[in-house]
Design a protein around this motif. Structure first.
Motif, PDB file in Angstrom:
ATOM      1  N   SER A  62       0.844  -1.187   0.000  1.00  0.00           N
ATOM      2  CA  SER A  62       0.000   0.000   0.000  1.00  0.00           C
ATOM      3  C   SER A  62       0.882   1.241   0.000  1.00  0.00           C
ATOM      4  N   ALA A  63       0.252   2.397  -0.008  1.00  0.00           N
ATOM      5  CA  ALA A  63       1.007   3.653  -0.131  1.00  0.00           C
ATOM      6  C   ALA A  63       2.004   3.840   1.010  1.00  0.00           C
ATOM      7  N   LEU A  64       1.641   3.390   2.213  1.00  0.00           N
ATOM      8  CA  LEU A  64       2.490   3.637   3.380  1.00  0.00           C
ATOM      9  C   LEU A  64       2.922   2.340   4.057  1.00  0.00           C
ATOM     10  N   THR A  65       3.009   1.265   3.305  1.00  0.00           N
ATOM     11  CA  THR A  65       3.474   0.002   3.868  1.00  0.00           C
ATOM     12  C   THR A  65       4.882   0.170   4.443  1.00  0.00           C
ATOM     13  N   GLY A  66       5.043  -0.231   5.692  1.00  0.00           N
ATOM     14  CA  GLY A  66       6.345  -0.115   6.334  1.00  0.00           C
ATOM     15  C   GLY A  66       6.694   1.286   6.795  1.00  0.00           C
ATOM     16  N   ASP A  67       5.756   2.222   6.702  1.00  0.00           N
ATOM     17  CA  ASP A  67       6.036   3.614   7.061  1.00  0.00           C
ATOM     18  C   ASP A  67       6.201   3.757   8.576  1.00  0.00           C
TER      19      ASP A  67
END
Length: 457
Positions: free
Chosen positions: A299-304
């Motif tokens: 997704s856009a912020l995976t691991g963010d």
């Protein structure tokens, strides 16, 4: 697309010079263009996901503000046993910040407030004229002098009174019946303090007779009620000062019992809205950071790191706050609020409205003290949520950084356009030189061919 044609085409070479230059420029541009596109797409993707999470946090903060308010659990329902005697309504809270006291109130309406009214009992002919004179109208203890001009009709007398007294809430009118015309005076304001009276000051006997014929038809009277044996008076038929937050609209004489109780639906609603908003915030983070293992798609912020921190902070704080509630005797079984358990534990909350309603009946003040006010449940959670919002919030700063990246990409793309135009012009100059050389070679070749042809003869 830039035009790199030479104006006369590849005359010497027969080649598509414009197409070749464009292909060369495109090949040179592709690595930088791809890099910029990746940067821009990634930043916009993250910005969109961050906006969704920020919006969810903003909604959560709004519900927390409502939950921590001193009057969050002050909603009341009210019922009058005899609606024809009086209607009762109740506000959410009083001006002093406390809720309307619950309980049953026995109310007897002893008198209704009324506004003073006078009507002459002697008719005046339509063509009657009055001589000059003066009248005195007393309104709530204040005397107003009214000049009556010579040769005035009853309508003129009415107009003179209105000119002097209308701003004081008194209106004169002329009533017409089968017997003739009658002067009428009435006050807009009810209550004993708002009495009116008309007296003769000077003039002829006709004017004096008009004033002397005025009879009181409705007295200026206060409303009077008894609440649990205590007498209350008011100038109007709506009484708001007797019981804090309770408004009584009097209709007729009689007795009614007014019952004030807590409003379970409204009190439940403020907590349910918080639970829904909290779950939406957690869901927004989960959706923006999930990884699709089947399709191997992040997704856009995976691991963010920021999203992990926000989710962790909310969950840890919620665990601590629920623990504090449990220590006060408001555990999940009592209050009806707990985190979702195995196997679907995702950090969201579960709300049991029936348990909460029962807890509100059993311990309303304990729940109010736990959730509302400074350092209460809602205040502590709002402080954490608020740190991500506002002009200095973590999400706001992150959004500003991503917008700056997108703006930088636009600047770099404009610079790339200028650089590629220069590269294209350089290729064009090289092809111009090639065409010039080929043209000279062609001329030389043609001359030699002519010379050789001449020798052969």
């Amino acid at each position: 697309m830039a035009d790199y044609s030479l104006g006369y085409g590849g005359i010497g070479s027969g080649l598509d010079i414009n197409g070749m230059v464009q292909q060369l420029v495109a090949a040179d541009r592709k690595p930088a263009d791809s890099s910029l596109n990746r940067l821009e797409t990634g930043a916009k993707f993250k910005l969109s996901a961050l906006g969704t999470v920020s919006s969810a946090f903003s909604t959560l903060e709004t519900t927390l503000k409502a939950l921590k308010a001193a009057d969050a659990f002050d909603a009341r329902t009210v019922k009058s046993s005899v609606d024809t005697v009086l209607a009762a309504t109740v506000g959410k809270s009083t001006s002093a910040g406390g809720s309307t006291p619950t309980g049953a109130y026995s109310i007897e309406v002893l008198a209704l407030a009324s506004a003073n009214k006078w009507v002459a009992d002697a008719p005046v002919a339509a063509d009657a004229r009055f001589g000059a004179g003066k009248l005195t109208l007393t309104v709530a203890g204040e005397d107003l002098s009214i000049d009556i001009a010579a040769d005035s009709t009853l309508a003129d007398v009415r107009s003179a009174i209105n000119a002097a007294a209308r701003s004081k809430g008194v209106q004169a009118s002329v009533l017409t019946s089968n017997d003739g015309q009658f002067l009428s005076l009435s006050s807009d304001k009810s209550g004993a303090a708002n009495t009116i009276s008309l007296s003769f000051a000077e003039g002829g006997s006709d004017l004096q007779a008009l004033v002397g014929s005025m009879k009181q038809r409705t007295p200026a009277q206060d409303a009077r009620i008894s609440i649990d044996g205590l007498t209350i008076t008011a100038s109007g038929n709506t009484i708001t000062e007797a019981v804090p937050g309770l408004s009584l609209e009097l209709k007729t004489l009689g007795t009614s019992t007014v019952t004030v109780t807590g409003d379970p639906a409204s009190n439940r609603k403020v907590v349910k809205e918080f639970v829904d908003a909290y779950n939406a915030a957690i869901d927004a983070i989960n959706a923006s950071t999930k990884y699709d293992a089947e399709n191997k798609t992040p997704s856009a912020l995976t691991g963010d790191a920021q999203m992990r921190s926000a989710a962790g902070q909310l969950r840890n704080l919620m665990g601590n706050l629920l623990g504090d509630l449990a220590k006060q005797g408001l555990d999940a079984k009592t209050l009806g609020i707990q985190t979702k358990g195995f196997p679907a534990s995702d950090g969201t909350l579960v709300f049991d409205s029936a348990k909460f309603d029962a807890a509100m009946v059993a311990n309303p003040e304990k729940i109010r003290a736990a959730f509302t006010g400074k350092d209460g449940f809602a205040d502590k959670l709002q402080t954490a949520v608020g740190s991500y919002l506002g002009s200095d919030g973590a999400f706001t700063e992150r959004s500003n950084s991503l917008n700056a990246q997108i703006k930088d990409v636009a600047t770099r793309r404009a610079a790339l356009d200028a650089r590629m135009e220069a590269v294209g012009n350089r290729y064009k100059r090289q092809f111009v030189a090639m065409e010039t050389m080929l043209s000279k070679m062609t001329s030389t070749s043609q001359a030699l061919a002519q010379q050789l042809a001449g020798l052969a003869q």
